[in-house]
Design a protein around this motif. Structure first.
Motif, short mmCIF file in Angstrom:
data_model
loop_
_atom_site.label_atom_id
_atom_site.label_comp_id
_atom_site.label_asym_id
_atom_site.label_seq_id
_atom_site.Cartn_x
_atom_site.Cartn_y
_atom_site.Cartn_z
N ALA A 62 6.06 -3.25 -27.61
CA ALA A 62 6.49 -2.32 -28.90
C ALA A 62 7.79 -1.83 -28.88
CB ALA A 62 5.30 -1.32 -29.91
N LEU A 63 7.78 -1.41 -27.94
CA LEU A 63 9.01 -0.36 -27.57
C LEU A 63 10.08 -1.19 -27.70
CD1 LEU A 63 7.83 2.91 -27.12
CD2 LEU A 63 8.73 1.57 -29.48
N GLN A 64 9.96 -1.96 -25.61
CA GLN A 64 10.59 -2.81 -25.40
C GLN A 64 11.78 -4.26 -26.22
OE1 GLN A 64 13.23 -2.93 -23.00
NE2 GLN A 64 12.15 -2.80 -20.85
N TYR A 65 13.04 -4.24 -25.41
CA TYR A 65 13.62 -5.70 -25.69
C TYR A 65 12.33 -6.70 -26.13
CZ TYR A 65 18.23 -4.23 -25.64
OH TYR A 65 19.19 -3.48 -25.61
N SER A 275 12.90 -5.95 -34.90
CA SER A 275 12.37 -4.37 -34.78
C SER A 275 11.10 -4.88 -33.88
CB SER A 275 12.19 -3.23 -35.14
OG SER A 275 11.06 -2.18 -35.10
N THR A 276 10.60 -4.91 -32.88
CA THR A 276 9.11 -5.37 -31.81
C THR A 276 8.33 -4.13 -32.46
OG1 THR A 276 9.81 -3.57 -30.07
CG2 THR A 276 9.86 -6.32 -30.25
N PHE A 277 8.61 -2.86 -32.63
CA PHE A 277 7.72 -1.29 -33.10
C PHE A 277 7.24 -2.22 -34.54
CE2 PHE A 277 7.35 2.09 -34.87
CZ PHE A 277 6.55 2.54 -34.11
N ALA A 278 8.34 -2.55 -35.66
CA ALA A 278 7.85 -3.13 -36.89
C ALA A 278 6.66 -4.43 -36.57
CB ALA A 278 9.31 -3.87 -38.22
#
Lengths: 403, 403
Positions: A62-65, A275-278
């Motif tokens: 969720a937070l990395q590239y 955005s991996t978080f999104a």
């Protein structure tokens, strides 16, 4: 000393709508000018849970590239979401995640449009599409629509004449038209794609927002298995913005592998990835199974607002306007008839309306060619029924004031 | 039938690095090839709290469409973040939020580069910059660097000769070079900007990752108040990716108002705006005051890894390589000397290294012109000290195997 900007910027102009939006700050104004969903409709609790789960279960993911193509669990969920709407033979590898469907449009422009290339769009069509394609040098050709969507005979003639790079359509509850392309026309468009070997871009952010008991005709993507060879000539843009949350900026692009590969390369240099978080939040949300209830709720609320707007518009403006009651989406598209000497120019009408404390968007900027100055767009999405009735009352006063 | 893609795609080629990355799946490989931070360094708990607060305090702001320029509370926090690093006279309105700093590069390309325009970059420079600007038709000119960053005399001569649209630099711990531009050269570059009225683009994703007790020389942005008129000729790209989380995709662009306005217009048609969910989370994180401790921790860990890598590289490879010990950032940049008949070609060396179970990136693709085939890049960010020593041991074996 001024900077010298790129020549491509000469192709776009500051939006006329932007000027109008500056007036919206006036206190007490009721606005039907926006193009966004009602934030009271967002499933905040569901998204909160989804984001927590994303961070708890796979904080690295969720937070990395991430991969430019998108976060795999989300691609899997999006493929299932499309399959549930009747799309056959679609796997996670057949789509890439985009930063909103706006980015899908940008990548299609970047990947496909050389300066001077013709692109056919509906007249009227989404304003940001017009500007987006023009930035890449597209020469836009406008195909006329009616209440059943784009007029297919006219479209065929324009394809034959202009040999466009692609045809861009919003077949289901179009922005700004609200029009619903009929099933018969959908089939014919897929046949045209094969006949002329021309790419059709289907932008479908509103297809889930129908007000009828049964869903609208299937998307071109879902229908494509009925027209042999048409899938190859189809690109489909999907979005979570109107049904879940625009703030996530999660859209997707379905296209043939060759085009997806080029779009992915261009996306790498546009924003590396969405955005991996999104993405992880959206994936968890879809997996949670809350989407069908969310959609049911949104459909009911918007349906009631659309009904109220249609009735009040008829009652308050009578024969001064003509419109087709939309069966889904976010928008009314209306035309000033000028009956009995009433106002005919929507730009002039918009100014009178602001004076009466109500706002909407004049239709002319939505046309890439031959603007219809009598048209205008009203969104029923963000005001409740009481405000809609109050607003239509003010619109009636504006018509009478402009007579 | 194949599609006909846009002519701009002819300017880029599939990355040579991508081919190498396919080999990284080999089991047991130790990779120094990546360009990303260590996900074990992410402050997951701090980001969890920040995202919760964002949803609880302003769910509409975090989930609805937002301004293309960015979410105001984040712009305020980012301006304060820059001010804390010595930047004067910078308010929230002087920057826009971008979808990672990659998008800032894309917007600069879209806004400024007409096909055929010259752009000066460092040799070597960030690979995705090269491709990003070439997609807009830029003709790249390479300015040589040494351990103190770009060679200013050579840069001046190239500016005078080519009259470029802009000069793109990563002055602080460059990717891939790791080089740190000296304070004296920074001043001279700002003077060149004014003298030649040429825009300097400062890309600064690594500036916070210094290993020394004192910070590195101020950014060009922070220094600009010492060189009258230089601020006007400066664009600065910042990023949360290397210090907080790449997955948020939160970067920013500082530039003069005229350029910011055009970049904002282009961004509107690229992705409408950066995820408001990610922006609101980043804003809450910066407001929480956790950032200084996070940075302290990250600096310490990376400093230890960089030290270990330098020592092991020296010990294992001896005079077969030459390098400058980096004082910050994520990268070692080294050159094969060929001493004693050792391997000189980094592409050939990379293949031998993979055979020995260790990976890095050959340097040639990082050059827009005149590639140095003896150079290569090692990232020390994602392996712990034990793995770094093991990996350098394997690299030593690869040198001996290639002799």
């Amino acid at each position: 000393m001024p900077l010298q900007f790129a020549s491509r910027l000469d192709n776009v102009e500051t939006s006329a709508i932007r000027e109008l939006f500056k007036l919206l700050g006036k206190p007490g104004i009721i606005s039907f000018a926006g193009g966004f969903p009602d934030s009271a409709m967002f499933d905040v609790e569901g998204l909160r849970e989804a984001s927590q789960k994303a961070l708890a279960e796979e904080p690295g993911g969720a937070l990395q590239y991430g991969a430019t193509e998108g976060y795999d669990p989300l691609r899997t969920q999006l493929a299932a979401f499309e399959q549930a709407k009747g799309v056959k033979d679609l796997g996670p590898q057949d789509l890439i995640v985009t930063t909103g469907s706006q980015q899908a449009l940008d990548l299609l422009g970047k990947t496909l449009v050389s300066p001077g290339d013709k692109v056919i769009v509906e007249g009227p069509t989404f304003l940001a599409t017009i500007q987006c394609f023009r930035l890449y040098g597209a020469d836009l050709v406008s195909a006329p629509i009616d209440a059943d969507g784009v007029q297919v005979d006219r479209l065929e003639a324009l394809i034959a004449e202009h040999k466009p790079k692609f045809v861009y359509l919003i077949p289901t509850f179009g922005n700004p038209s609200g029009a619903l392309l009929s099933l018969e026309r959908r089939r014919r468009i897929l046949e045209l794609a094969v006949k002329y070997q021309v790419l059709i871009v289907e932008d479908d952010p509103y297809g889930d927002l129908y007000f009828t008991a049964a869903p609208p005709p299937p998307s071109l993507l879902a229908l494509s298995d009925q027209v042999p060879g048409s899938r190859e000539w189809l690109a489909h843009c999907g979005s979570m913005s109107k049904v879940l949350s625009p703030g996530l900026r999660v859209g997707w692009l379905v296209a043939r592998p060759e085009l997806l590969a080029k779009a992915t390369m261009c996306k790498q240099f546009s924003d590396a990835h969405t955005s991996t978080f999104a993405q992880a939040t959206a994936a968890q949300y879809l997996r949670s199974g809350r989407m069908p209830a969310t959609l049911d709720h949104v459909r009911k609320v918007y349906a009631a607002r659309a009904l109220a707007m249609g009735q009040a518009l008829q009652r308050e403006l009578g024969d001064a306007v003509a419109f087709t009651q939309p069966q889904g989406g976010l928008f009314f598209w209306a035309r000033l008839t000028g009956a009995g000497g009433a106002v005919r120019d929507a730009g002039e009408f918009a100014k009178k309306a602001i004076e009466q404390g109500v706002a909407f968007v004049p239709g002319a900027p939505f046309f890439a060619q031959q603007p219809d100055h009598s048209s205008f767009r009203l969104s029923f999405a963000t005001a409740d029924v009481g405000r809609i009735e109050e607003g239509m009352g003010r619109l009636g006063q504006a018509v009478r004031a402009a007579r």
